[in-house]
Design an enzyme around this catalytic site. Structure first.
Site, short mmCIF file in Angstrom:
data_model
loop_
_atom_site.label_atom_id
_atom_site.label_comp_id
_atom_site.label_asym_id
_atom_site.label_seq_id
_atom_site.Cartn_x
_atom_site.Cartn_y
_atom_site.Cartn_z
N HIS A 176 -0.33 4.47 0.27
CA HIS A 176 -0.97 5.62 0.87
C HIS A 176 -1.41 5.26 2.29
O HIS A 176 -1.34 4.11 2.70
CB HIS A 176 -2.19 6.07 0.03
CG HIS A 176 -3.23 5.01 -0.11
ND1 HIS A 176 -3.12 3.97 -1.02
CD2 HIS A 176 -4.40 4.79 0.55
CE1 HIS A 176 -4.18 3.19 -0.93
NE2 HIS A 176 -4.97 3.66 0.02
N LYS A 215 0.85 -1.19 0.00
CA LYS A 215 0.00 0.00 0.00
C LYS A 215 0.88 1.24 0.00
O LYS A 215 1.80 1.36 0.80
CB LYS A 215 -0.89 -0.04 1.25
CG LYS A 215 -1.93 1.06 1.32
CD LYS A 215 -2.78 0.88 2.58
CE LYS A 215 -3.81 1.99 2.69
NZ LYS A 215 -4.62 1.85 3.94
#
Length: 218
Positions: free
Chosen positions: A104, A102
């Site tokens: 963010h 991921k």
């Protein structure tokens, strides 16, 4: 019945363990087949977690976190930690990996427990054919923290030699990583369950014994 016998019956009742004539990915002709994709209800998953928990407790495997490799290992890890808590009052954490990190928010490769150095981790999976899940999981886990992988737990050990070695996938895992792989049951347990009438399958018993003799390891 013992929990192992109950589990074999559970697999048959769930359509996961079937007997017949099957061509495996390896090209071998086998008289039995295990398809864990046939676990698909809440009750089945709840029961499955209980059998994993029994195996962990029965073998006294040290654990603080259960790791379920994405994707199929995720529901296995969740159901197992719930069962450990409900059945044995053992409260442990769980985590799983993302297929892609991921980029963010908090980011990272893992969801669930943030791993720490020295943490006792069990890797959980359905069956072990080639050891791919373990080989892929180890560098991911070690990149997160210097964890102590105490074991890998699977449903069935086929106790079958690989195509390119005399070792089984379970034996190879110990050879390569020093990690013991525990199974809820193995093929010898299944053969005995048929012999004892716990499940049907006596029509294929001779074929199973012959297959075990040709491709099996101790």
């Amino acid at each position: 019945m013992t929990y192992k016998e109950e589990f074999i019956k559970f697999m048959v009742d769930s359509g996961v363990l079937t007997f017949g004539d099957f061509t495996l990915k390896s090209g071998r002709k086998a008289p039995y087949f295990i398809n864990c994709g046939n676990y698909k209800t809440g009750k089945q998953l709840s029961n499955l977690g209980k059998y994993y928990a029994e195996c962990i407790k029965d073998n006294n495997i040290p654990v603080e976190t259960i790791f379920g490799p994405a994707y199929k290992g995720i529901p296995l890890a969740v159901s197992t930690v719930v069962a450990l808590s409900d059945k044995f009052d053992i409260d442990v954490s769980y985590c799983f990996d993302r297929k892609e990190a991921k980029d963010h928010g908090e980011g990272g490769m893992f969801v669930g427990k943030k791993l720490a150095d020295g943490e006792k981790v069990i890797i959980i999976d359905d069956v072990m054919t080639s050891g791919k899940a373990l080989r892929e999981s180890m560098p991911k886990l070690k990149s997160a923290a210097d964890v102590d992988v105490t074991a890998m737990v699977i449903t069935v050990d086929r106790m079958e030699k690989a195509l390119d070695t005399e070792l089984s996938a379970v034996q190879q895992a110990y050879e390569d990583f020093g990690i013991r792989v525990y199974s809820i049951v193995n093929i010898n347990d299944i053969i005995k369950a048929i012999e004892d009438g716990i499940v049907d399958g006596k029509d294929y018993l001779d074929k199973m014994i012959a297959y075990r003799k040709e491709y099996g390891v101790e």
